[in-house]
Scaffold this active site. Sequence first.
Site, PDB file in Angstrom:
ATOM      1  N   HIS B  39       0.855  -1.194   0.000  1.00 39.70           N
ATOM      2  CA  HIS B  39       0.000   0.000   0.000  1.00 39.70           C
ATOM      3  C   HIS B  39       0.893   1.246   0.000  1.00 39.70           C
ATOM      4  O   HIS B  39       1.062   1.874   1.048  1.00 39.70           O
ATOM      5  CB  HIS B  39      -0.909  -0.026   1.224  1.00 39.70           C
ATOM      6  CG  HIS B  39      -2.046   0.972   1.149  1.00 39.70           C
ATOM      7  ND1 HIS B  39      -1.899   2.310   1.426  1.00 39.70           N
ATOM      8  CD2 HIS B  39      -3.355   0.801   0.824  1.00 39.70           C
ATOM      9  CE1 HIS B  39      -3.062   2.922   1.295  1.00 39.70           C
ATOM     10  NE2 HIS B  39      -3.962   2.040   0.928  1.00 39.70           N
ATOM     11  N   ILE B  45       2.066   4.679   1.474  1.00 40.63           N
ATOM     12  CA  ILE B  45       1.351   5.573   2.381  1.00 40.63           C
ATOM     13  C   ILE B  45       0.504   4.707   3.313  1.00 40.63           C
ATOM     14  O   ILE B  45       0.131   3.590   2.970  1.00 40.63           O
ATOM     15  CB  ILE B  45       0.461   6.619   1.662  1.00 40.63           C
ATOM     16  CG1 ILE B  45      -0.630   5.954   0.826  1.00 40.63           C
ATOM     17  CG2 ILE B  45       1.286   7.554   0.816  1.00 40.63           C
ATOM     18  CD1 ILE B  45      -1.673   6.941   0.326  1.00 40.63           C
ATOM     19  N   GLY B  48      -5.782   4.726   5.335  1.00 40.99           N
ATOM     20  CA  GLY B  48      -6.554   5.540   6.273  1.00 40.99           C
ATOM     21  C   GLY B  48      -7.115   4.732   7.428  1.00 40.99           C
ATOM     22  O   GLY B  48      -7.167   5.195   8.571  1.00 40.99           O
ATOM     23  N   VAL B  49      -7.517   3.500   7.148  1.00 44.71           N
ATOM     24  CA  VAL B  49      -8.104   2.677   8.212  1.00 44.71           C
ATOM     25  C   VAL B  49      -7.104   2.406   9.335  1.00 44.71           C
ATOM     26  O   VAL B  49      -7.493   2.132  10.469  1.00 44.71           O
ATOM     27  CB  VAL B  49      -8.667   1.339   7.672  1.00 44.71           C
ATOM     28  CG1 VAL B  49      -9.790   1.579   6.685  1.00 44.71           C
ATOM     29  CG2 VAL B  49      -7.576   0.477   7.081  1.00 44.71           C
ATOM     30  N   GLU B  53      -7.432   2.487  13.411  1.00 42.15           N
ATOM     31  CA  GLU B  53      -6.911   1.497  14.363  1.00 42.15           C
ATOM     32  C   GLU B  53      -6.042   2.168  15.432  1.00 42.15           C
ATOM     33  O   GLU B  53      -6.136   1.839  16.623  1.00 42.15           O
ATOM     34  CB  GLU B  53      -6.111   0.427  13.634  1.00 42.15           C
ATOM     35  CG  GLU B  53      -5.516  -0.598  14.584  1.00 42.15           C
ATOM     36  CD  GLU B  53      -4.844  -1.743  13.848  1.00 42.15           C
ATOM     37  OE1 GLU B  53      -3.619  -1.683  13.660  1.00 42.15           O
ATOM     38  OE2 GLU B  53      -5.552  -2.700  13.462  1.00 42.15           O
TER      39      GLU B  53
END
Lengths: 154, 134
Positions: B39, B45, B48-49, B53
Amino acid sequence: MIGLHTIFRSLPHRYPAVLVDRVVDCDSPDQLYAIKAISCAEPWYQDLDQPDAIDLEYPPALLLESWCQAASLLVLAGRTIAAGSTLLLGRVGGIRFLSPVIPGDVVKHRVRLDLDSGDTFVFSGDSVVAEEPVLQVGSVVLAIRPETVVRSEQ
Amino acid sequence: MSTRIAAALRGRPELIASDDTVGRARFLLDPNEPVFAGHYPGAPILPGVCLIEAAHHAARAMAFANGMKVDLIELNSARFQRPVRPGDELELALTGQRSEGNWLVRAELTVAQQPVARIVLRYDPSPIRELTAR
């Protein structure tokens, strides 16, 4: 049915970040069903080597990521993103984690496209394991943005 | 937090200070995190998830430090403002409040004073028995 070869052509993600295994229904332009099989061989489980101290729940953030990738595939099935642009996760809301997902589960994501403004896409839906709801998605917003947004500071 | 849990990131935010309403945490993002490899290849980068977390783990640590065990009920909202990269140091500022029996946590995430995400999480809180039994 759309398999991994097509998924790899559509998504920029690669191992271990590809979290969709198969698209089972995308006949409608505003709806898609996708499958994610949860496995203990994924790297998120690599440190859990004490059998009496393991919480097997699949990381909720990754369950959501998997759902968002299914949503991306619905956008990418119907269009080609212009060179120099990319599809980004902008915001999410009303995400409810209803029941833990564990290795061995086969998750079916049900994605509905509620709004398509050309460069911004709003989705909702849910995920089920053997017809039992595990995730409820109020809204997920994906947007097409210039790649410079993610690369400019490098 | 004796039970080890599966997580997208191998690292965890470090709680610097907290009471039951305000917390601060810091999280240096190791470039060797497995997720960066995919990713994305050549352009890593943070998904976003993973910020969700990080906020969730910081909120759990804040709850634990204040004698609470919390179960995540809902991610009320998350808004992603800037990309986060390998080696970035994430700062998390959390505020927690009781709301109709739930514990609501608002997290402001920054890197070098620049906002990267705003996240609101809702939990079902319960007291930690070992502590309350004494």
